[in-house]
Design a protein around this motif. Structure first.
Motif: not given
Length: 502
Positions: A226-237
């Motif tokens: 994210a913009k603030n540097g936080r790592e975000i677990p995501i599911s991509l399609t």
């Protein structure tokens, strides 16, 4: 509408205009065109108009328009005098591109743009009108579809992003802004790598190569920043975007934040590990307790038998006999619990040996008949010759005794049990049928699981729900299968098949 005063010459001129334009030329036009005289009656039309209207109007009889009906915005039908052609003739002026919705005789509707224009003679008198109709249904539907899709995209909590094949971001919805923290103006025109951790940048090449090949990437779980540097677990399609010629020009990406799902998954995993640990303690305790109980139970049983032989008082002998009977039940229960422990630890050993099937069947039936006088045990034997199998006779006796005991227990209002034996060449099938309370269909699979008891059973039917579990495991260990067929209120048939050799 007031009828205009036309001379015979005016009428003749209009007929020349509407009749002598080559029909072949009109029919080659890709849009609908028709004419009306000054009274509003249709005088001519081309093939495109017929196809658009879904009907052929009658020359000189149909007024103002060949379409079946024109629909208002509120769903009502428009009055004839409000038709574009009628207003053109009445107001003697051209109407610029009026959008209308027509309904055809078959009920289907089409969106049109009407261009009605009056026709005057040399002296300025109105002699008729010509109307050009352009079908915009597909365009209209496309606009509505795009508007609907735009609304869905903007209201989605998922990030919906489009990019070129070079990774340049071309669209960014509110969901993307909420997940990654960037506004649309901050990311449009920038490379998608601003969201990708450096150690995962190779994923973008893999995804783009799949998209270029026309492949869709579904539910790809990864990490984005994210913009603030936080790592975000995501599911991509990710899906290919194609132009009107079918060429792949970019990719549409849906990114779902799965932080909460991952946390729930981790908690569930931890819970399962804890549950497995608790179960292992429980199984260990059951095994240890069952084993430790065996010695005192055997001693008590021995003392009771000695007492039974030496006792002369009939009343006391009766009490001792009942005590032995209850002790035997307790001993069976402890043995079952010990078997459960062995099954769970994988230590339930078989001792296969060759024996005759009939020997097993008749021995078990005799034992059960001598100890139970409430039911008559019938045997239906399909074996015409002596049939030998290689299996653990003791364990199969245990299964049959368990099934026969259950059959007697759960058929209190019946007086017979049927044991059938069928030779299936490479297998032996043994079935035990009762005529009792039966098993509900939705529980017929569950009754073979550990500690499961039928929900509807009252307190009068005792048991821990482990007998069928042990029986099923014994049959499975022999390479066979145990199952039930039952009709509630009419009875059950428990059957098992095992190979003749192990």
């Amino acid at each position: 509408m007031a009828e205009p005063m036309l001379s015979n010459n005016d009428k003749e001129n209009f007929k020349i205009i509407t009749t002598y334009i080559p029909k072949e030329l009109l029919n080659k036009l890709p849009f609908a065109i028709y004419t009306c005289n000054a009274d509003g009656y249709i005088e001519s039309f081309n093939d495109a108009a017929v196809e658009l209207w879904g009907r052929s109007p009658e020359i000189g009889k149909d007024l103002w328009c060949g379409s079946w009906k024109i629909v208002n915005d509120d769903g009502t039908y428009r009055e004839l005098t409000a038709y574009p052609m009628a207003r053109t003739l009445w107001e003697r002026t051209k109407i610029e591109a009026e959008e209308i919705l027509i309904e055809r005789p078959d009920g289907t509707r089409r969106y049109l743009i009407a261009h009605p224009e009056p026709i005057f003679n040399s002296s300025g008198s109105l002699i008729g009108a010509v109307n050009t109709l352009v079908d915009i249904t597909e365009q209209k539907n496309s606009e509505e579809k795009h508007a609907m899709l735009a609304a869905i995209i903007e209201s989605s909590v998922d990030a919906i992003i489009s990019k070129t094949l070079k990774g340049i971001i071309t669209s960014w919805n509110i969901g993307a802004e909420q997940i990654f923290g960037y506004s649309e103006s901050e990311v449009i025109g920038k490379h998608i790598s601003i969201l990708i951790p450096p150690n995962r940048i190779q994923e973008e090449n893999i995804i783009i190569n799949n998209i270029k090949s026309g492949n869709r990437v579904e539910h790809f779980e990864t990490i984005r920043i994210a913009k603030n540097g936080r790592e975000i677990p995501i599911s991509l399609t990710v899906s290919p975007i194609k132009n009107s010629r079918g060429q792949i020009i970019g990719a549409s990406k849906i990114a779902r934040d799965i932080t909460i799902q991952n946390e729930a998954r981790q908690k569930l995993h931890l819970y399962n590990k804890q549950l497995e640990k608790i179960n292992s303690y429980k199984d260990e305790f059951i095994g240890m307790a069952s084993h430790e109980l065996k010695t005192p139970l055997t001693s008590v049983n021995l003392y009771l038998q000695m007492l039974q032989r030496s006792e002369t008082n009939e009343q006391n002998k009766k009490f001792i006999t009942q005590s032995v009977s209850q002790l035997n039940k307790l001993n069976c229960l402890v043995s079952d619990l010990l078997d459960v422990s062995k099954i769970q630890s994988g230590k339930l050993l078989l001792r296969p040996a060759s024996f005759e099937v009939n020997e097993l069947i008749y021995e078990v039936a005799k034992i059960m008949q001598e100890t139970n006088n409430s039911h008559f045990i019938e045997i239906e034997n399909d074996l015409t010759n002596r049939k030998f199998i290689i299996a653990d006779k003791h364990r199969l006796e245990q299964v049959m005794i368990n099934l026969l005991t259950n059959a007697i227990k759960y058929s209190p209002n019946s007086d017979r049990i049927v044991v059938s034996v069928i030779d299936k060449v490479e297998k032996i099938k043994i079935s035990i049928t009762d005529f009792g309370i039966g098993v509900p269909e939705d529980q017929q699979e569950k009754i073979f699981t550990r500690f499961y008891r039928i929900e509807e059973l009252g307190p009068s039917y005792s048991g821990l729900g482990i007998g069928l579990y042990i029986s099923s495991e014994i049959i499975t260990s022999h390479g066979g299968h145990l199952w039930v067929e039952s009709i509630p209120g009419k009875g059950s048939t428990f059957s098992f098949e095992i190979p003749i050799t192990q």
